[in-house]
Design an enzyme around this catalytic site. Structure first.
Site, PDB file in Angstrom:
ATOM      1  N   ARG A 156      15.954   3.847   3.125  1.00  0.00           N
ATOM      2  CA  ARG A 156      15.372   5.196   3.316  1.00  0.00           C
ATOM      3  C   ARG A 156      16.092   5.974   4.409  1.00  0.00           C
ATOM      4  O   ARG A 156      15.472   6.716   5.180  1.00  0.00           O
ATOM      5  CB  ARG A 156      13.881   5.119   3.677  1.00  0.00           C
ATOM      6  CG  ARG A 156      12.989   4.525   2.627  1.00  0.00           C
ATOM      7  CD  ARG A 156      12.944   5.391   1.359  1.00  0.00           C
ATOM      8  NE  ARG A 156      11.863   4.991   0.501  1.00  0.00           N
ATOM      9  CZ  ARG A 156      11.932   3.989  -0.376  1.00  0.00           C
ATOM     10  NH1 ARG A 156      13.054   3.298  -0.518  1.00  0.00           N
ATOM     11  NH2 ARG A 156      10.886   3.685  -1.122  1.00  0.00           N
ATOM     12  N   SER A 225       4.870   6.965  -0.259  1.00  0.00           N
ATOM     13  CA  SER A 225       4.698   6.059   0.882  1.00  0.00           C
ATOM     14  C   SER A 225       4.758   6.870   2.181  1.00  0.00           C
ATOM     15  O   SER A 225       5.732   7.583   2.410  1.00  0.00           O
ATOM     16  CB  SER A 225       5.819   5.025   0.934  1.00  0.00           C
ATOM     17  OG  SER A 225       5.822   4.243  -0.225  1.00  0.00           O
ATOM     18  N   GLU A 322       7.691   7.229   7.114  1.00  0.00           N
ATOM     19  CA  GLU A 322       8.759   7.625   6.193  1.00  0.00           C
ATOM     20  C   GLU A 322       8.744   9.156   6.052  1.00  0.00           C
ATOM     21  O   GLU A 322       9.774   9.803   5.910  1.00  0.00           O
ATOM     22  CB  GLU A 322       8.534   6.961   4.826  1.00  0.00           C
ATOM     23  CG  GLU A 322       9.618   7.359   3.856  1.00  0.00           C
ATOM     24  CD  GLU A 322       9.473   6.778   2.456  1.00  0.00           C
ATOM     25  OE1 GLU A 322       8.977   5.658   2.301  1.00  0.00           O
ATOM     26  OE2 GLU A 322       9.877   7.476   1.521  1.00  0.00           O
TER      27      GLU A 322
HETATM   28  N1  EPU Z   1       0.059  -4.430  -1.245  1.00  0.00           N
HETATM   29  C1  EPU Z   1      -1.241  -4.737  -0.887  1.00  0.00           C
HETATM   30  N2  EPU Z   1      -2.125  -3.708  -0.715  1.00  0.00           N
HETATM   31  C2  EPU Z   1      -1.781  -2.416  -0.901  1.00  0.00           C
HETATM   32  C3  EPU Z   1      -0.445  -2.111  -1.249  1.00  0.00           C
HETATM   33  C4  EPU Z   1       0.464  -3.137  -1.428  1.00  0.00           C
HETATM   34  O1  EPU Z   1      -1.605  -5.897  -0.708  1.00  0.00           O
HETATM   35  O2  EPU Z   1      -2.630  -1.545  -0.727  1.00  0.00           O
HETATM   36  C5  EPU Z   1       1.020  -5.524  -1.448  1.00  0.00           C
HETATM   37  C6  EPU Z   1       1.385  -5.665  -2.935  1.00  0.00           C
HETATM   38  O3  EPU Z   1       0.473  -6.490  -3.617  1.00  0.00           O
HETATM   39  C7  EPU Z   1       2.759  -6.280  -2.852  1.00  0.00           C
HETATM   40  C8  EPU Z   1       3.347  -5.656  -1.606  1.00  0.00           C
HETATM   41  O4  EPU Z   1       2.252  -5.194  -0.823  1.00  0.00           O
HETATM   42  O5  EPU Z   1       2.643  -7.668  -2.639  1.00  0.00           O
HETATM   43  C9  EPU Z   1       4.324  -4.530  -1.908  1.00  0.00           C
HETATM   44  O6  EPU Z   1       3.665  -3.507  -2.652  1.00  0.00           O
HETATM   45  P1  EPU Z   1       4.450  -2.610  -3.736  1.00  0.00           P
HETATM   46  O7  EPU Z   1       5.173  -3.451  -4.714  1.00  0.00           O
HETATM   47  O8  EPU Z   1       3.466  -1.615  -4.265  1.00  0.00           O
HETATM   48  O9  EPU Z   1       5.579  -1.871  -2.944  1.00  0.00           O
HETATM   49  P2  EPU Z   1       5.649  -1.237  -1.485  1.00  0.00           P
HETATM   50  O10 EPU Z   1       6.531  -2.080  -0.657  1.00  0.00           O
HETATM   51  O11 EPU Z   1       4.284  -0.952  -0.973  1.00  0.00           O
HETATM   52  C10 EPU Z   1       7.808   0.160  -1.973  1.00  0.00           C
HETATM   53  C11 EPU Z   1       8.268   1.587  -1.792  1.00  0.00           C
HETATM   54  C12 EPU Z   1       7.711   2.475  -2.893  1.00  0.00           C
HETATM   55  C13 EPU Z   1       8.167   1.927  -4.240  1.00  0.00           C
HETATM   56  C14 EPU Z   1       7.675   0.479  -4.367  1.00  0.00           C
HETATM   57  C15 EPU Z   1       8.157  -0.184  -5.621  1.00  0.00           C
HETATM   58  C16 EPU Z   1       8.596   1.897   0.589  1.00  0.00           C
HETATM   59  C17 EPU Z   1       8.115   2.531   1.841  1.00  0.00           C
HETATM   60  N3  EPU Z   1       7.834   2.087  -0.496  1.00  0.00           N
HETATM   61  O12 EPU Z   1       6.383   0.160  -1.815  1.00  0.00           O
HETATM   62  O13 EPU Z   1       8.285   3.757  -2.720  1.00  0.00           O
HETATM   63  O14 EPU Z   1       7.659   2.710  -5.305  1.00  0.00           O
HETATM   64  O15 EPU Z   1       8.175  -0.301  -3.254  1.00  0.00           O
HETATM   65  O16 EPU Z   1       9.522  -0.418  -5.509  1.00  0.00           O
HETATM   66  O17 EPU Z   1       9.651   1.254   0.613  1.00  0.00           O
HETATM   67  C18 EPU Z   1       7.948   5.906  -1.743  1.00  0.00           C
HETATM   68  O18 EPU Z   1       8.917   5.665  -1.013  1.00  0.00           O
HETATM   69  O19 EPU Z   1       7.335   6.993  -1.676  1.00  0.00           O
HETATM   70  C19 EPU Z   1       7.481   4.886  -2.670  1.00  0.00           C
HETATM   71  C20 EPU Z   1       6.377   5.051  -3.400  1.00  0.00           C
END
Ligand code: EPU
Length: 326
Positions: A156, A225, A322
């Site tokens: 990012r 995010s 972010e």
């Molecule tokens: N999780 C929870 N509770 C929650 C949210 C997530 O326990 O409320 C756990 C999920 O179960 C999983 C882990 O956290 O084990 C990661 O969650 P997720 O796969 O949804 O991805 P993320 O790391 O929360 C990142 C990006 C997103 C992108 C997703 C999918 C960042 C800051 N965010 O989210 O990007 O869509 O991966 O690749 O890196 C964005 O930047 O606006 C965005 C939506």
């Protein structure tokens, strides 16, 4: 007359000065007309939080959505205007049979902002398909090209994000494969596919996952995010694992550090669905802060502060935003 500034949080904010431009020439002319500073290049306002009701500088909005192509034996180079909507670009790639952008389906914003922010999802970052970026250098008053290895791409992050708005993106040149090549290792992406992978199949699966987890920007204001996932040392992970054995973690880009899931940390602090005024933590993904109707920037920032303090107290980690506050 003040112009309303589009922003995906849905905050009511206007700009004292607003410039639409479609070429470097337009931009040069507008900037020479002593437009008030600060200058804020903006796409669709999908990663910005405006802290006041009026932005007291000049908003610079690119309307260039042109697309030019040149073909190699097994790849295509696509030169895209910074003002093209990102998902229109991804949709075009999928329809044409160009591989590489499909995991980044449905991300809000414009192509120019995608190159600044190095957007990422489902195991892919924009940097992996960017071959160069054409910018306007506001310090030197000239156009300049950055090749991918000069863009300082990281999670990012890019040189364009940390240059004090020196470089304004005009065009992004992507290199996409004409040969089938998929990246399906992230989370449940592979299992969400039906049958053999195809470009349209991957796009549909990503869209379905995003729609299930993330708010529709047309319906609920948000900036995706709100925080970045923290990157920590292996020692810090081991310390956290002794209390939280199920903590999700992924290898970071340097191959040494570890990326944690901020959404999980926030969720574990009990912040999901929490509200301050009309600002709330989204009930399906704790990393996303939403505007339930009439949230102000102060509501959103108060909620963000509460979350940062909660995660710090519980895990000893400092979350970084972010979203850019302007
Ligand atoms: N999780 C929870 N509770 C929650 C949210 C997530 O326990 O409320 C756990 C999920 O179960 C999983 C882990 O956290 O084990 C990661 O969650 P997720 O796969 O949804 O991805 P993320 O790391 O929360 C990142 C990006 C997103 C992108 C997703 C999918 C960042 C800051 N965010 O989210 O990007 O869509 O991966 O690749 O890196 C964005 O930047 O606006 C965005 C939506």
């Amino acid at each position: 007359m003040a112009t309303f500034i589009q922003n995906s949080f849905g905050l009511k904010v206007s700009a004292g000065h607003y410039v639409d431009y479609s070429s470097a020439e337009d931009l040069r002319k507008a900037l020479r007309d002593s437009t008030p500073k600060p200058w804020l290049p903006i796409g669709r306002g999908s990663n910005l939080l405006f802290s006041g009701e009026v932005f007291q500088g000049t908003v610079l909005h690119c309307t260039d959505d042109t697309v030019e192509t040149s073909f190699g034996s097994n790849y295509v180079r696509v030169r895209v205007g910074a003002g093209l909507r990102w998902d229109a670009f991804v949709e075009m790639c999928v329809e044409k049979g160009w591989y590489g952008a499909e995991n980044l389906s449905l991300i809000p914003g414009d192509v120019g902002a995608a190159a600044v922010q190095n957007i990422g999802a489902y195991g892919i970052e924009a940097a992996s398909i960017i071959s160069s970026v054409e910018v306007y250098d506001t310090f030197e008053d000239c156009e300049r090209v950055f090749f991918a290895d000069e863009c300082e791409y990281a999670y990012r992050s890019s040189i364009f994000k940390h240059c004090d708005k020196r470089y304004i993106v005009l065009k992004v040149i992507f290199k996409l494969s004409l040969e089938p090549h998929f990246s399906l290792n992230y989370g449940n992406l592979e299992s969400a596919l039906t049958g053999e992978p195809s470009l349209q199949g991957v796009r549909n699966a990503v869209i379905a996952i995003r729609r299930a987890k993330l708010p529709d920007p047309e319906q609920i204001g948000s900036a995706g995010s709100f925080f970045m996932n923290p990157v920590v040392s292996a020692e810090k992970l081991a310390e956290l694992q002794s209390s939280y054995p199920d903590i999700p973690h992924y290898p970071a880009a340097d191959g040494i550090s570890v990326k944690l899931a901020a959404g999980w940390l926030i969720d574990r602090c009990g912040c999901k669905s929490m509200r301050k005024g009309d600002a709330a933590v989204y009930e399906k993904q704790a990393l996303v802060l939403v505007n339930q109707g009439n949230a102000t920037a102060s509501d959103i920032l108060a909620l963000a502060d509460f979350i940062i303090n909660s995660v710090k107290d519980r895990f000893g980690l400092t979350l970084r935003m972010e979203v850019e506050v302007v």
